[in-house]
Motif scaffolding. Structure first.
Motif, PDB file in Angstrom:
ATOM      1  N   SER A 121       0.842  -1.194   0.000  1.00  0.00           N
ATOM      2  CA  SER A 121       0.000   0.000   0.000  1.00  0.00           C
ATOM      3  C   SER A 121       0.875   1.241   0.000  1.00  0.00           C
ATOM      4  N   LEU A 122       0.593   2.143  -0.929  1.00  0.00           N
ATOM      5  CA  LEU A 122       1.302   3.416  -0.987  1.00  0.00           C
ATOM      6  C   LEU A 122       0.298   4.453  -1.475  1.00  0.00           C
ATOM      7  N   ASP A 123      -0.102   5.335  -0.585  1.00  0.00           N
ATOM      8  CA  ASP A 123      -1.235   6.226  -0.845  1.00  0.00           C
ATOM      9  C   ASP A 123      -0.790   7.665  -1.052  1.00  0.00           C
ATOM     10  N   GLY A 124       0.078   7.850  -2.040  1.00  0.00           N
ATOM     11  CA  GLY A 124       0.555   9.178  -2.325  1.00  0.00           C
ATOM     12  C   GLY A 124       1.986   9.378  -1.863  1.00  0.00           C
ATOM     13  N   PHE A 125       2.412  10.638  -1.903  1.00  0.00           N
ATOM     14  CA  PHE A 125       3.767  10.980  -1.476  1.00  0.00           C
ATOM     15  C   PHE A 125       3.875  10.882   0.044  1.00  0.00           C
ATOM     16  N   ALA A 126       5.078  11.108   0.566  1.00  0.00           N
ATOM     17  CA  ALA A 126       5.382  10.813   1.968  1.00  0.00           C
ATOM     18  C   ALA A 126       4.403  11.449   2.944  1.00  0.00           C
ATOM     19  N   ASP A 127       4.134  12.757   2.791  1.00  0.00           N
ATOM     20  CA  ASP A 127       3.248  13.411   3.752  1.00  0.00           C
ATOM     21  C   ASP A 127       1.829  12.864   3.669  1.00  0.00           C
ATOM     22  N   GLN A 128       1.361  12.568   2.431  1.00  0.00           N
ATOM     23  CA  GLN A 128       0.006  12.047   2.249  1.00  0.00           C
ATOM     24  C   GLN A 128      -0.114  10.625   2.806  1.00  0.00           C
ATOM     25  N   HIS A 129       0.844   9.790   2.439  1.00  0.00           N
ATOM     26  CA  HIS A 129       0.795   8.393   2.867  1.00  0.00           C
ATOM     27  C   HIS A 129       0.926   8.261   4.376  1.00  0.00           C
ATOM     28  N   ASP A 130       1.898   8.930   4.953  1.00  0.00           N
ATOM     29  CA  ASP A 130       2.145   8.785   6.386  1.00  0.00           C
ATOM     30  C   ASP A 130       1.000   9.336   7.221  1.00  0.00           C
ATOM     31  N   GLU A 131       0.320  10.377   6.722  1.00  0.00           N
ATOM     32  CA  GLU A 131      -0.843  10.893   7.452  1.00  0.00           C
ATOM     33  C   GLU A 131      -1.988   9.893   7.406  1.00  0.00           C
ATOM     34  N   LEU A 132      -2.259   9.343   6.219  1.00  0.00           N
ATOM     35  CA  LEU A 132      -3.354   8.386   6.101  1.00  0.00           C
ATOM     36  C   LEU A 132      -3.078   7.142   6.931  1.00  0.00           C
ATOM     37  N   ARG A 133      -1.822   6.716   6.966  1.00  0.00           N
ATOM     38  CA  ARG A 133      -1.456   5.488   7.666  1.00  0.00           C
ATOM     39  C   ARG A 133      -1.098   5.714   9.129  1.00  0.00           C
ATOM     40  N   GLN A 134      -1.070   7.008   9.537  1.00  0.00           N
ATOM     41  CA  GLN A 134      -0.776   7.341  10.929  1.00  0.00           C
ATOM     42  C   GLN A 134       0.551   6.759  11.398  1.00  0.00           C
ATOM     43  N   TRP A 135       1.560   6.856  10.525  1.00  0.00           N
ATOM     44  CA  TRP A 135       2.859   6.261  10.818  1.00  0.00           C
ATOM     45  C   TRP A 135       3.954   7.079  10.142  1.00  0.00           C
ATOM     46  N   PRO A 136       4.552   8.037  10.842  1.00  0.00           N
ATOM     47  CA  PRO A 136       5.646   8.814  10.257  1.00  0.00           C
ATOM     48  C   PRO A 136       6.793   7.906   9.825  1.00  0.00           C
ATOM     49  N   GLY A 137       7.243   8.103   8.600  1.00  0.00           N
ATOM     50  CA  GLY A 137       8.343   7.302   8.095  1.00  0.00           C
ATOM     51  C   GLY A 137       7.929   6.043   7.368  1.00  0.00           C
ATOM     52  N   LEU A 138       6.628   5.730   7.336  1.00  0.00           N
ATOM     53  CA  LEU A 138       6.185   4.496   6.687  1.00  0.00           C
ATOM     54  C   LEU A 138       6.420   4.559   5.175  1.00  0.00           C
ATOM     55  N   PHE A 139       6.295   5.731   4.569  1.00  0.00           N
ATOM     56  CA  PHE A 139       6.530   5.882   3.132  1.00  0.00           C
ATOM     57  C   PHE A 139       7.912   5.338   2.750  1.00  0.00           C
ATOM     58  N   ASP A 140       8.924   5.732   3.493  1.00  0.00           N
ATOM     59  CA  ASP A 140      10.281   5.273   3.195  1.00  0.00           C
ATOM     60  C   ASP A 140      10.421   3.772   3.423  1.00  0.00           C
ATOM     61  N   ARG A 141       9.729   3.245   4.425  1.00  0.00           N
ATOM     62  CA  ARG A 141       9.756   1.801   4.676  1.00  0.00           C
ATOM     63  C   ARG A 141       9.155   1.042   3.496  1.00  0.00           C
ATOM     64  N   VAL A 142       8.063   1.584   2.933  1.00  0.00           N
ATOM     65  CA  VAL A 142       7.403   0.921   1.810  1.00  0.00           C
ATOM     66  C   VAL A 142       8.319   0.900   0.590  1.00  0.00           C
ATOM     67  N   LEU A 143       9.001   1.996   0.332  1.00  0.00           N
ATOM     68  CA  LEU A 143       9.930   2.018  -0.803  1.00  0.00           C
ATOM     69  C   LEU A 143      11.024   0.968  -0.620  1.00  0.00           C
ATOM     70  N   LYS A 144      11.480   0.779   0.608  1.00  0.00           N
ATOM     71  CA  LYS A 144      12.482  -0.252   0.875  1.00  0.00           C
ATOM     72  C   LYS A 144      11.902  -1.638   0.627  1.00  0.00           C
ATOM     73  N   THR A 145      10.641  -1.853   1.042  1.00  0.00           N
ATOM     74  CA  THR A 145       9.982  -3.139   0.812  1.00  0.00           C
ATOM     75  C   THR A 145       9.841  -3.416  -0.689  1.00  0.00           C
ATOM     76  N   ILE A 146       9.517  -2.387  -1.463  1.00  0.00           N
ATOM     77  CA  ILE A 146       9.422  -2.567  -2.917  1.00  0.00           C
ATOM     78  C   ILE A 146      10.759  -3.042  -3.482  1.00  0.00           C
ATOM     79  N   ARG A 147      11.843  -2.419  -3.054  1.00  0.00           N
ATOM     80  CA  ARG A 147      13.168  -2.819  -3.539  1.00  0.00           C
ATOM     81  C   ARG A 147      13.515  -4.237  -3.092  1.00  0.00           C
ATOM     82  N   THR A 148      13.189  -4.561  -1.837  1.00  0.00           N
ATOM     83  CA  THR A 148      13.483  -5.897  -1.316  1.00  0.00           C
ATOM     84  C   THR A 148      12.725  -6.966  -2.092  1.00  0.00           C
ATOM     85  N   GLY A 149      11.448  -6.706  -2.358  1.00  0.00           N
ATOM     86  CA  GLY A 149      10.653  -7.657  -3.123  1.00  0.00           C
ATOM     87  C   GLY A 149      11.170  -7.848  -4.527  1.00  0.00           C
TER      88      GLY A 149
END
Length: 347
Positions: A121-149
């Motif tokens: 799940s990636l719901d926009g750029f960092a500020d948009q995604h992290d606000e929706l997901r209530q998790w600061p820094g989750l955007f960067d974690r997701v990008l890492k997961t994409i690379r790992t996969g």
């Protein structure tokens, strides 16, 4: 294979070809729009043997594609065993994750099992995604997961739910995603169910423009990035969908179904109406014997403007949106922009 019947040149499967299992209610995020209202693990979720039995029931019913979601399904310690069982039964299998953590070792094991796709799940750029997901820094974690996969050889998809937070920047966001190496993007409509609130909805009047923009993005990025939307009204704006005889719009109670963490059967992931439980009856029996499912398969049962519409067999409106707005799953989809007097004149 499941038998099919034909209605106005649209084939309707007797049982769905795709079922999503909400494997657990446990989740490490607290997303504002979560349709499952996930947080903590339910004490009565299906155990490993019951999960395998669910897979056996689904394959016996003719289901060929098994989507695993949640909650966060990777929190289940038996997830690899369950995926292995589904693959052994001949299913294509996908798993949806919030992307908070995917180790290289876990990604490699998923690849070795033959997992067909992993959707983050990636719901926009960092500020948009992290606000929706209530998790600061989750955007960067997701990008890492994409690379790992990708490094493990997995087919990586992204799901982006369209809300007030991100709909104004869809074009720029899709352009960004096209450079990440993902294979598919699903632009998913927001439905105010579960934890989702109406304040996240761009508004009924905005959806015509959003749906048209999604169709343009699909055409613009063809050959670079596969874009899907699952928007019922796609047939009104997308020439490709319009020319697909089998396109039937809303798939609730038709080509897709859902099973919750505790075994309840739903017509759709976003439509929380329980029609039975696989602990008490086989999936096929529940599905084919449900009056609600039978009504969804007969679109003359739709009400209001959707009933009168000449393209109801190719669209049908979104039953989840109708239910979220009115409490009636057969009501008019309020996001449709065609004035009611014009619907019966559509060709």
């Amino acid at each position: 294979m499941a038998r099919v019947r034909e209605a106005s040149q649209v084939f309707i499967p007797e049982t769905p070809y795709h079922v999503v299992w909400l494997a657990t209610d446990a989740c490490t995020a607290r997303c504002l729009h979560c349709s499952s209202n996930s947080a903590r693990r339910s004490p009565d979720e299906l155990n490993t043997d019951e999960a395998k039995n669910l897979i056996d029931q689904l394959t016996a019913a003719g289901v060929i594609d098994f989507g695993i979601s949640g909650g966060e399904p990777l929190l289940r310690r038996d997830m690899l065993e369950i995926i292995a069982h589904a693959k052994m039964r001949g299913m294509t299998v996908g798993i949806a994750t919030n992307g908070a953590k995917l180790t290289p070792a876990r990604a490699q094991k998923l690849a070795e099992l033959g997992l067909d796709r992993i959707q983050v799940s990636l719901d926009g750029f960092a500020d948009q995604h992290d606000e929706l997901r209530q998790w600061p820094g989750l955007f960067d974690r997701v990008l890492k997961t994409i690379r790992t996969g990708r490094d493990a050889g997995l087919r990586v998809h992204v799901c982006c739910t369209i809300t007030t937070l991100n709909h104004h920047s869809l074009e720029a966001f899709v352009e960004f995603l096209s450079g990440t190496g993902i294979r598919r993007l699903n632009l998913s409509r927001f439905v105010a169910t579960g934890r989702g609130r109406n304040s996240l909805d761009p508004g009924d009047g905005a959806w015509r423009n959003i749906i048209r923009r999604c169709a343009r993005l699909k055409e613009q990025f063809s050959g670079r990035l596969e874009i899907t939307t699952h928007l019922a009204q796609e047939v009104l704006v997308d020439c490709e969908a319009e020319n697909m005889p089998a396109f039937a719009g809303c798939q609730a109670g038709r080509g897709q179904g859902c099973v919750t963490a505790d075994g309840a059967v739903l017509p759709c992931v976003l439509l929380p109406i329980k029609i039975g439980n696989i602990r008490r009856a086989p999936f096929r029996e529940i599905w084919t014997g449900s009056p609600l499912i039978q009504a969804f398969q007969d679109r003359s049962k739709l009400q209001g403007a959707c009933h009168a519409c000449a393209v109801r067999e190719r669209c049908g409106g979104c039953r989840a949106v109708a239910y979220a707005h009115t409490g009636n799953p057969f009501a008019t989809d309020p996001r449709c922009w065609i004035p009611e007097p014009q619907r019966d004149a559509l060709q």
